[in-house]
Design a protein around this motif. Sequence first.
Motif, PDB file in Angstrom:
ATOM      1  N   ALA A 164      -4.068 -27.431  15.852  1.00  0.00           N
ATOM      2  CA  ALA A 164      -4.383 -28.556  16.735  1.00  0.00           C
ATOM      3  C   ALA A 164      -4.328 -28.114  18.197  1.00  0.00           C
ATOM      4  CB  ALA A 164      -3.414 -29.703  16.481  1.00  0.00           C
ATOM      5  N   PHE A 165      -3.370 -27.252  18.498  1.00  0.00           N
ATOM      6  CA  PHE A 165      -3.223 -26.718  19.851  1.00  0.00           C
ATOM      7  C   PHE A 165      -4.465 -25.914  20.238  1.00  0.00           C
ATOM      8  CE2 PHE A 165      -1.591 -24.407  23.395  1.00  0.00           C
ATOM      9  CZ  PHE A 165      -0.418 -25.036  23.828  1.00  0.00           C
ATOM     10  N   GLY A 166      -4.922 -25.064  19.326  1.00  0.00           N
ATOM     11  CA  GLY A 166      -6.105 -24.259  19.599  1.00  0.00           C
ATOM     12  C   GLY A 166      -7.336 -25.102  19.865  1.00  0.00           C
ATOM     13  N   LYS A 167      -7.486 -26.191  19.116  1.00  0.00           N
ATOM     14  CA  LYS A 167      -8.619 -27.099  19.323  1.00  0.00           C
ATOM     15  C   LYS A 167      -8.527 -27.769  20.687  1.00  0.00           C
ATOM     16  CE  LYS A 167      -9.230 -28.101  14.397  1.00  0.00           C
ATOM     17  NZ  LYS A 167      -9.100 -29.142  13.335  1.00  0.00           N
ATOM     18  N   LYS A 168      -7.296 -28.102  21.079  1.00  0.00           N
ATOM     19  CA  LYS A 168      -7.086 -28.714  22.394  1.00  0.00           C
ATOM     20  C   LYS A 168      -7.476 -27.738  23.506  1.00  0.00           C
ATOM     21  CE  LYS A 168      -5.085 -32.102  24.882  1.00  0.00           C
ATOM     22  NZ  LYS A 168      -5.515 -33.529  24.856  1.00  0.00           N
ATOM     23  N   LEU A 169      -7.170 -26.463  23.324  1.00  0.00           N
ATOM     24  CA  LEU A 169      -7.540 -25.459  24.321  1.00  0.00           C
ATOM     25  C   LEU A 169      -9.056 -25.349  24.448  1.00  0.00           C
ATOM     26  CD1 LEU A 169      -5.069 -22.462  23.812  1.00  0.00           C
ATOM     27  CD2 LEU A 169      -5.028 -24.244  25.563  1.00  0.00           C
ATOM     28  N   ASN A 170      -9.770 -25.490  23.342  1.00  0.00           N
ATOM     29  CA  ASN A 170     -11.234 -25.453  23.408  1.00  0.00           C
ATOM     30  C   ASN A 170     -11.764 -26.551  24.321  1.00  0.00           C
ATOM     31  OD1 ASN A 170     -11.351 -23.317  21.567  1.00  0.00           O
ATOM     32  ND2 ASN A 170     -11.495 -24.673  19.798  1.00  0.00           N
ATOM     33  N   GLU A 171     -11.088 -27.705  24.306  1.00  0.00           N
ATOM     34  CA  GLU A 171     -11.513 -28.832  25.136  1.00  0.00           C
ATOM     35  C   GLU A 171     -11.257 -28.567  26.616  1.00  0.00           C
ATOM     36  OE1 GLU A 171      -9.480 -32.263  23.693  1.00  0.00           O
ATOM     37  OE2 GLU A 171     -10.300 -32.111  21.663  1.00  0.00           O
ATOM     38  N   THR A 172     -10.257 -27.751  26.914  1.00  0.00           N
ATOM     39  CA  THR A 172      -9.932 -27.475  28.317  1.00  0.00           C
ATOM     40  C   THR A 172     -10.838 -26.411  28.920  1.00  0.00           C
ATOM     41  OG1 THR A 172      -8.330 -25.707  27.862  1.00  0.00           O
ATOM     42  CG2 THR A 172      -7.509 -27.974  27.799  1.00  0.00           C
ATOM     43  N   GLY A 173     -11.557 -25.696  28.072  1.00  0.00           N
ATOM     44  CA  GLY A 173     -12.455 -24.657  28.565  1.00  0.00           C
ATOM     45  C   GLY A 173     -11.813 -23.293  28.728  1.00  0.00           C
ATOM     46  N   ALA A 174     -10.618 -23.118  28.205  1.00  0.00           N
ATOM     47  CA  ALA A 174      -9.942 -21.822  28.296  1.00  0.00           C
ATOM     48  C   ALA A 174     -10.720 -20.753  27.535  1.00  0.00           C
ATOM     49  CB  ALA A 174      -8.519 -21.939  27.749  1.00  0.00           C
ATOM     50  N   LYS A 175     -10.611 -19.496  27.983  1.00  0.00           N
ATOM     51  CA  LYS A 175     -11.342 -18.389  27.364  1.00  0.00           C
ATOM     52  C   LYS A 175     -10.433 -17.273  26.854  1.00  0.00           C
ATOM     53  CE  LYS A 175     -15.276 -20.325  28.387  1.00  0.00           C
ATOM     54  NZ  LYS A 175     -16.114 -20.956  27.328  1.00  0.00           N
TER      55      LYS A 175
END
Length: 339
Positions: free
Chosen positions: A167-178
Amino acid sequence: MDRTFQPRSRRVAPFFAIAAASAMFIAGCSSSSGGKEAEEGGANASAGKANTPQMTVALVTHAGQGDTFWDIVRKGAQTAADKDNVKLVYSNDPNAANQANLVQNAIDQKVDGIAVTLAKPDAMKDVIAKAEKAGIPVVGLNSGMDVWKEQGLLSFFGQDETVSGEAFGKKLNETGAKHAVCVIHEQGNVSLEARCAGVKKTFKGKTENLYVNGTDMPSVKSTITAKLKQDSSIDEVVTLGAPIALTSVQSVDDASSKAKVATFDLNKELTDAIKAGDIEFAVDQQPYLQGYLAVDSLWLYKNNGNYSGGGEAPVLTGPAFVDKDNVDTIAKFAAKGTR
């Protein structure tokens, strides 16, 4: 002491028990007193505190020095103990062998129940078996979700760390992190490893792990700072505990990095950091609830034969995200040391 406990391999758990346990828990929380009835009709209960004979419960964790997460766990456990007429004996050691010795101490003291974390389950397996052989019911909390059933524990309270990480990883995708670095502050801790593995599974960017010594915060700070200076492409620092997250904010400043910080777990200072915009978000596994339910479940088992989770499924306490949208609501509880 009640010696009716049988390891999982020799007992059949009633699948309806979780409903009964939940009903009793809700009933207790709905009252301003927090008391509960020991028997139908309330003949053996008094307002505010269970009127059952006092029992002794040992809470043994792998907590390291200075980690505020465990203060919250302990506070929840003590609240349940006060309500249930339970004498709570707390001990902790991050060294797995030492933690096992603490469990053995509890066995030698002939406690009525043990609540234990299984951060390094292989080191705890033999002593858990000794407790069960002695007729002492054991429940797990926080870490060890993958092994609690095979080690014969009565119940387990915590979050699925792999699911939480995903769930954390999916949240990071939303923030635009690379490019994320996942900071593991206790090497060999299966729960922490599972979190980072979960992040890596769903995060579409690059992920790498960074190991630090969580009991030495100056070292944590310097190690993260050095990593950020070494690789300027890192734009996200993922931490697995509130104190590490707050230290990481300092590391980002020291390294003149543009990386953002997100974390697992909360405390008062962490909610303040989310409000200030220093931390993007946190995953809350509700440690107060873990401690509370672990102690309460042992009371329920002894006095009403209940198996939380029916003895077959873990009782989940997370994950839940805390960010700028809901932090004000959570912060008032964090200020009391219960979130």
